[in-house]
Design a protein around this motif. Structure first.
Motif, short mmCIF file in Angstrom:
data_model
loop_
_atom_site.label_atom_id
_atom_site.label_comp_id
_atom_site.label_asym_id
_atom_site.label_seq_id
_atom_site.Cartn_x
_atom_site.Cartn_y
_atom_site.Cartn_z
N UNK A 293 -5.04 -4.72 3.72
CA UNK A 293 -3.83 -4.23 3.06
C UNK A 293 -3.96 -2.72 2.85
N UNK A 294 -2.99 -1.98 3.32
CA UNK A 294 -2.98 -0.54 3.09
C UNK A 294 -2.15 -0.24 1.87
N UNK A 295 -2.68 0.61 0.97
CA UNK A 295 -1.96 1.01 -0.21
C UNK A 295 -1.38 2.38 -0.01
N UNK A 296 -0.27 2.74 -0.69
CA UNK A 296 0.22 4.11 -0.66
C UNK A 296 -0.81 5.06 -1.26
N UNK A 297 -0.73 6.34 -0.89
CA UNK A 297 -1.65 7.34 -1.42
C UNK A 297 -1.54 7.38 -2.93
N UNK A 298 -2.65 7.38 -3.61
CA UNK A 298 -2.67 7.36 -5.07
C UNK A 298 -2.49 8.75 -5.64
N UNK B 12 -2.12 -7.80 -7.80
CA UNK B 12 -1.71 -8.98 -7.05
C UNK B 12 -2.37 -9.05 -5.68
N UNK B 13 -2.69 -7.90 -5.07
CA UNK B 13 -3.38 -7.91 -3.79
C UNK B 13 -4.79 -8.47 -3.95
N UNK B 14 -5.45 -8.10 -5.04
CA UNK B 14 -6.81 -8.58 -5.29
C UNK B 14 -6.82 -10.08 -5.59
N UNK B 15 -5.86 -10.54 -6.40
CA UNK B 15 -5.83 -11.96 -6.73
C UNK B 15 -5.47 -12.79 -5.50
N UNK B 16 -4.60 -12.27 -4.65
CA UNK B 16 -4.23 -13.00 -3.44
C UNK B 16 -5.42 -13.18 -2.51
N UNK B 17 -6.39 -12.27 -2.60
CA UNK B 17 -7.59 -12.35 -1.76
C UNK B 17 -8.75 -13.02 -2.48
N UNK C 257 10.64 3.54 -19.37
CA UNK C 257 9.72 3.45 -18.23
C UNK C 257 10.24 2.50 -17.16
N UNK C 258 10.05 2.91 -15.92
CA UNK C 258 10.24 2.03 -14.77
C UNK C 258 8.87 1.92 -14.12
N UNK C 259 8.24 0.76 -14.26
CA UNK C 259 6.91 0.59 -13.71
C UNK C 259 7.00 0.30 -12.22
N UNK C 260 6.08 0.87 -11.48
CA UNK C 260 6.05 0.62 -10.04
C UNK C 260 5.71 -0.84 -9.77
N UNK C 261 6.44 -1.42 -8.83
CA UNK C 261 6.15 -2.76 -8.34
C UNK C 261 6.07 -2.72 -6.82
N UNK C 262 5.64 -3.81 -6.24
CA UNK C 262 5.55 -3.89 -4.78
C UNK C 262 6.84 -4.51 -4.27
N UNK C 263 7.73 -3.72 -3.64
CA UNK C 263 9.01 -4.24 -3.18
C UNK C 263 8.83 -5.38 -2.18
#
Length: 359
Positions: free
Chosen positions: A1-6, A94-99, A337-343
Motif C-alpha cells: 500500500x502506498x501512502x501519500x507524502x506525509x 485501517x491499513x495496518x489492521x487490514x494486514x 475540524x475535517x479529519x482526513x479519511x481514505x476516500x
C-alpha cells in the motif's frame, strides 16, 4: 500500500540505536528489557522521555522513520516482530489492521486515555469492530498562512478560487487528498459526503481546481521552499503547515494564520502496538503509551514542538501563550475540524488531480 507524502517528510531522518535489521528476535533476546519505538524523530527527544526512563526498569531504542509508507513497509516486511510501538496516522490505522499487523489496545491499562478530548474519544478512525487499535496521540491543523502586510484582509478558502487580485502569488500543496478536500469545502459539499463524492460532485471539484490553477504561483512540495517564497514576497498566501508562520514571524515578518469557518483540515497521529507484543513487554509498552498521553510528556511536547497531545493531561500547566501555539486555548476549533479519511474512490481522486496539474 502506498501512502501519500506525509506532512513531516521534511524532517531529517537519522539512525538511532540499533539499525532496523539488528532488531530481530536475537537482538531482543540479548536486551529483553529494551522497548523499541518506531516513530518520528521530533517525538522521541531524550528530554521528553527522561521521566519515563528515570527508574531504569526499561530502556528505549528509537527507530526513526521518514514517511508513513516507510513505517508500514517495515512492519509488513517482518518488523512487527521487532517493534513494540509504532506511530501511524489516524487515517492510516485501517491499513495496518487490514494486514493483521496490530493488536487491540486494552484502554483499561492506559488510564490517561480517559483524558482524551471528546473528538478523539468519538472518532471512528483508529478503530475496528468496536476495539481501539490506534490511540490518538498528538494533533494539529493545516491552516491558511499569509503575509498580513501584503493582503487586505484575512482570507478563507475562496481566495484560492476567486482571488484574482492575488493571482500568481498563491500556493497550494501538491497533494490530491488535501486539494480535493479544500475544493469540496469551498463548494459547500457536506462533510459526510466529502469522502464519498459521486461523479457529478467530482466533476464540480475538477472544474474548481482547473480555475484555481490559473491563480497559483506554484504547487509546493517542500515546506522550506514555501517558506522562502513567503519571505521573498513571491507568495502572499498559501494552504500550509504551521511551521512557516512561526518561522517567518521570528524573522520579523507580519504573518497571519487563518482558520476558515467552512472547515479546517486537522491531522492526528496515533500510538499503536504490533500484534506480536505480549507478556511483560506488552505491559511495559502500555506503560509507555500511558506516559505519552500524560502530563510530563505533554508539557515537553507543547513547549518543544510546539504540538498538542490528544489528552488534556498537560493543559493546566501551560501558559496562555503556550496553549495558543498548540490551539488548545479555544478547543471550539475542533468543531470545525475535517479529519482526513481514505476516500472510497481515491484512485479516481489521484487521476483527477493529475489531470488538473497536466491541464
Amino acid at each position: 500500500m502506498d501512502f501519500p507524502i506525509h506532512r513531516r517528510n521534511f524532517l531529517k531522518t537519522i539512525a538511532a540505536g540499533a539499525a532496523f535489521g539488528a532488531l530481530g528476535p536475537l537482538g531482543r533476546a540479548q536486551a529483553a528489557e529494551d522497548l523499541v519505538w518506531m516513530t518520528w524523530e521530533n517525538l522521541a527527544k531524550d528530554d521528553y522521555l527522561k521521566a519515563f526512563l528515570a527508574d531504569g526498569k526499561v530502556s528505549l531504542t528509537k527507530n526513526f522513520i521518514g514517511t508513513d509508507d516507510e513505517q508500514f513497509a517495515k512492519l509488513r516486511a517482518g518488523g512487527a516482530s521487532s517493534v513494540d510501538l509504532i506511530t501511524p496516522g489516524l487515517d492510516k490505522v485501517e491499513y495496518y489492521t487490514a494486514s493483521g499487523l496490530l493488536q487491540p489496545i486494552d484502554l483499561a491499562k492506559v488510564p490517561n486515555a480517559a483524558r482524551l478530548y471528546e473528538t478523539f474519544k468519538t472518532t471512528k478512525l483508529g478503530k475496528k469492530d468496536g476495539q481501539t487499535y490506534g490511540i490518538p496521540f498528538y494533533w494539529g491543523i493545516n491552516p491558511i498562512v499569509y503575509r498580513a502586510d501584503l493582503m487586505d484582509a484575512e482570507p478563507d478558502w475562496s481566495v484560492f478560487f476567486e482571488g484574482d487580485k492575488y493571482a500568481g502569488k498563491l500556493a497550494m500543496r501538491d497533494y490530491a487528498l488535501e486539494a480535493i478536500m479544500i475544493a469540496a469545502l469551498y463548494l459547500g459539499i457536506p462533510r459526510d459526503r466529502m469522502f464519498q463524492m459521486d461523479d457529478a460532485e467530482l466533476a464540480e471539484v475538477k472544474k474548481a481546481l482547473m480555475a484555481q490553477k490559473k491563480l497559483l504561483r506554484t504547487y509546493w512540495n517542500s515546506i522550506a521552499d514555501l517558506t522562502n517564497l513567503f519571505a521573498s514576497g513571491e507568495v502572499v498566501c498559501a494552504f500550509s503547515w504551521v511551521p512557516p508562520y512561526y518561522d517567518l514571524k521570528a524573522r520579523g515578518l507580519n504573518m497571519g494564520m487563518a482558520k476558515p469557518k467552512a472547515g479546517v483540515i486537522g491531522w492526528c497521529d496515533t500510538v499503536a502496538i504490533p500484534a506480536g507484543v505480549t507478556g511483560e513487554r506488552l505491559d511495559d509498552t502500555l506503560s509507555l503509551v500511558n506516559y505519552l498521553l500524560g502530563p510530563e510528556y505533554g508539557a515537553k511536547l507543547a513547549v518543544g514542538g510546539p504540538y498538542a497531545q490528544s489528552t488534556d493531561s498537560a493543559l493546566a500547566g501551560l501558559s496562555e501563550e503556550q496553549r495558543s501555539k498548540i490551539f488548545t486555548n479555544d478547543l471550539s476549533i475542533m468543531n470545525s475540524f475535517v479529519w482526513k479519511e481514505n476516500p472510497a474512490r481515491y484512485n479516481d481522486w489521484v487521476a483527477l488531480w493529475n489531470e488538473v496539474k497536466a491541464s
